[in-house]
Design an enzyme around this catalytic site. Structure first.
Site, PDB file in Angstrom:
ATOM      1  N   PRO A 154       0.821  -1.247  -0.095  1.00  0.00           N
ATOM      2  CA  PRO A 154      -0.106   0.047   0.045  1.00  0.00           C
ATOM      3  C   PRO A 154       0.819   1.184   0.171  1.00  0.00           C
ATOM      4  CG  PRO A 154      -0.151  -1.108   2.101  1.00  0.00           C
ATOM      5  CD  PRO A 154       0.578  -2.010   1.243  1.00  0.00           C
ATOM      6  N   ASN A 155       0.209   2.234  -0.731  1.00  0.00           N
ATOM      7  CA  ASN A 155       0.947   3.678  -0.867  1.00  0.00           C
ATOM      8  C   ASN A 155       2.170   3.861  -1.533  1.00  0.00           C
ATOM      9  OD1 ASN A 155      -1.252   4.717   0.825  1.00  0.00           O
ATOM     10  ND2 ASN A 155      -0.146   3.757   2.392  1.00  0.00           N
ATOM     11  N   ARG A 160       4.862  11.021  -2.411  1.00  0.00           N
ATOM     12  CA  ARG A 160       4.788  10.505  -0.927  1.00  0.00           C
ATOM     13  C   ARG A 160       5.892  10.949  -0.196  1.00  0.00           C
ATOM     14  NH1 ARG A 160       4.586   4.419   1.342  1.00  0.00           N
ATOM     15  NH2 ARG A 160       3.960   5.013   3.546  1.00  0.00           N
ATOM     16  N   TYR A 162      11.068   8.884   1.802  1.00  0.00           N
ATOM     17  CA  TYR A 162      11.174   7.911   0.769  1.00  0.00           C
ATOM     18  C   TYR A 162      11.936   8.371  -0.565  1.00  0.00           C
ATOM     19  CZ  TYR A 162       7.529   5.818   3.690  1.00  0.00           C
ATOM     20  OH  TYR A 162       6.915   5.450   4.994  1.00  0.00           O
ATOM     21  N   ASN A 176       8.226  -5.649  -0.614  1.00  0.00           N
ATOM     22  CA  ASN A 176       7.915  -4.380   0.192  1.00  0.00           C
ATOM     23  C   ASN A 176       6.583  -4.417   0.774  1.00  0.00           C
ATOM     24  OD1 ASN A 176       7.769  -1.671   1.426  1.00  0.00           O
ATOM     25  ND2 ASN A 176       9.092  -0.593   0.202  1.00  0.00           N
ATOM     26  N   ALA A 221       3.092  -0.857   5.167  1.00  0.00           N
ATOM     27  CA  ALA A 221       2.397  -0.699   6.457  1.00  0.00           C
ATOM     28  C   ALA A 221       2.269  -2.122   6.657  1.00  0.00           C
ATOM     29  CB  ALA A 221       1.345   0.299   6.634  1.00  0.00           C
ATOM     30  N   GLU A 231      12.759  -9.187   2.332  1.00  0.00           N
ATOM     31  CA  GLU A 231      12.172  -7.995   2.808  1.00  0.00           C
ATOM     32  C   GLU A 231      12.909  -6.999   2.414  1.00  0.00           C
ATOM     33  OE1 GLU A 231      11.829  -7.933   6.993  1.00  0.00           O
ATOM     34  OE2 GLU A 231      10.324  -5.956   6.906  1.00  0.00           O
ATOM     35  N   HIS A 267      12.684  -2.337   2.238  1.00  0.00           N
ATOM     36  CA  HIS A 267      12.121  -1.112   2.732  1.00  0.00           C
ATOM     37  C   HIS A 267      13.055  -0.043   2.072  1.00  0.00           C
ATOM     38  CE1 HIS A 267       9.219  -3.107   5.365  1.00  0.00           C
ATOM     39  NE2 HIS A 267      10.324  -3.767   5.831  1.00  0.00           N
ATOM     40  N   ARG A 277      12.507   4.602  12.886  1.00  0.00           N
ATOM     41  CA  ARG A 277      11.275   5.277  13.041  1.00  0.00           C
ATOM     42  C   ARG A 277      10.450   5.047  14.063  1.00  0.00           C
ATOM     43  NH1 ARG A 277       8.889   5.086   7.019  1.00  0.00           N
ATOM     44  NH2 ARG A 277       7.823   6.928   7.894  1.00  0.00           N
TER      45      ARG A 277
HETATM   46  C1  DQA Z   1       8.116   1.100   4.116  1.00  0.00           C
HETATM   47  C2  DQA Z   1       8.228   1.377   5.479  1.00  0.00           C
HETATM   48  C3  DQA Z   1       7.097   1.089   6.240  1.00  0.00           C
HETATM   49  O1  DQA Z   1       7.085   1.232   7.647  1.00  0.00           O
HETATM   50  C4  DQA Z   1       5.897   2.111   5.691  1.00  0.00           C
HETATM   51  O2  DQA Z   1       4.629   1.719   6.102  1.00  0.00           O
HETATM   52  C5  DQA Z   1       5.922   1.915   4.255  1.00  0.00           C
HETATM   53  C6  DQA Z   1       7.294   1.932   3.464  1.00  0.00           C
HETATM   54  C7  DQA Z   1       9.602   1.527   3.500  1.00  0.00           C
HETATM   55  O3  DQA Z   1       9.740   0.990   2.273  1.00  0.00           O
HETATM   56  O4  DQA Z   1      10.375   2.488   3.978  1.00  0.00           O
HETATM   57  O5  DQA Z   1       4.822   2.121   3.468  1.00  0.00           O
HETATM   58  O6  DQA Z   1       7.931  -0.099   3.691  1.00  0.00           O
END
Ligand code: DQA
Length: 144
Positions: free
Chosen positions: A11-12, A19, A24, A76, A79, A100, A102, A109
């Site tokens: 998501p997002n 964003r 990011y 990735n 959240a 994984e 990020h 954070r």
């Molecule tokens: C994320 C880190 C997550 O905590 C966050 O909710 C994201 C992006 C990252 O790529 O840094 O949506 O996965």
């Protein structure tokens, strides 16, 4: 046949570039996909980059990775990383290795980002390198 690596984004992440760029970065997901395709060519693998805002799509794609015999998955989960037992179960339900990824470093954070359900099933985690996290993860996946 060329090995395929799924790159699954939650998501997002469709809004990367717009964003919270201070967290990011300004690289869009399409640009990351292009960077991954270039690096994949050099590594002799192919990437299949996808994004969804829906948890169940990510679960379905993890199952598809197994069914299709893909070499590895870069995930990735956004959240959902911190909330989704369904994703952990999906990762544990397949034998395909999951890495994984990020862009940020969740450990530095808010405390609600410190726990990772994805990390409980993943073979490795690459984080905190911005868009480069995906490239480092791809190199690790290609070497598996
Ligand atoms: C994320 C880190 C997550 O905590 C966050 O909710 C994201 C992006 C990252 O790529 O840094 O949506 O996965």
């Amino acid at each position: 046949m060329t090995d395929t690596i799924f790159v699954l984004n939650g998501p997002n992440l469709n809004l990367l570039g717009l964003r919270e760029p201070e967290i990011y970065g300004s690289t869009t997901l399409d640009e990351i996909a292009g960077m991954l395709e270039d690096r994949a060519r050099d590594l002799g693998v192919q990437v299949d980059v996808r994004q969804s805002n829906h948890e169940g799509h990510l679960v379905d794609w993890l199952h598809e990775a197994q069914a299709d015999g893909v070499k590895a998955v870069l995930l990735n989960a956004g959240a959902y990383t911190h909330t989704s037992i369904a994703l952990l179960d999906a990762i544990r339900s397949i034998t395909t290795p999951v890495i994984e990824v990020h862009l940020s470093d969740p450990a530095k954070r808010e405390s609600f980002r410190h726990h990772s359900f994805v990390g409980m099933g993943a073979v490795k985690c690459v984080q905190g390198l911005g868009a480069q996290s995906y490239i480092v993860a791809l190199e690790a996946a290609a070497a598996l």
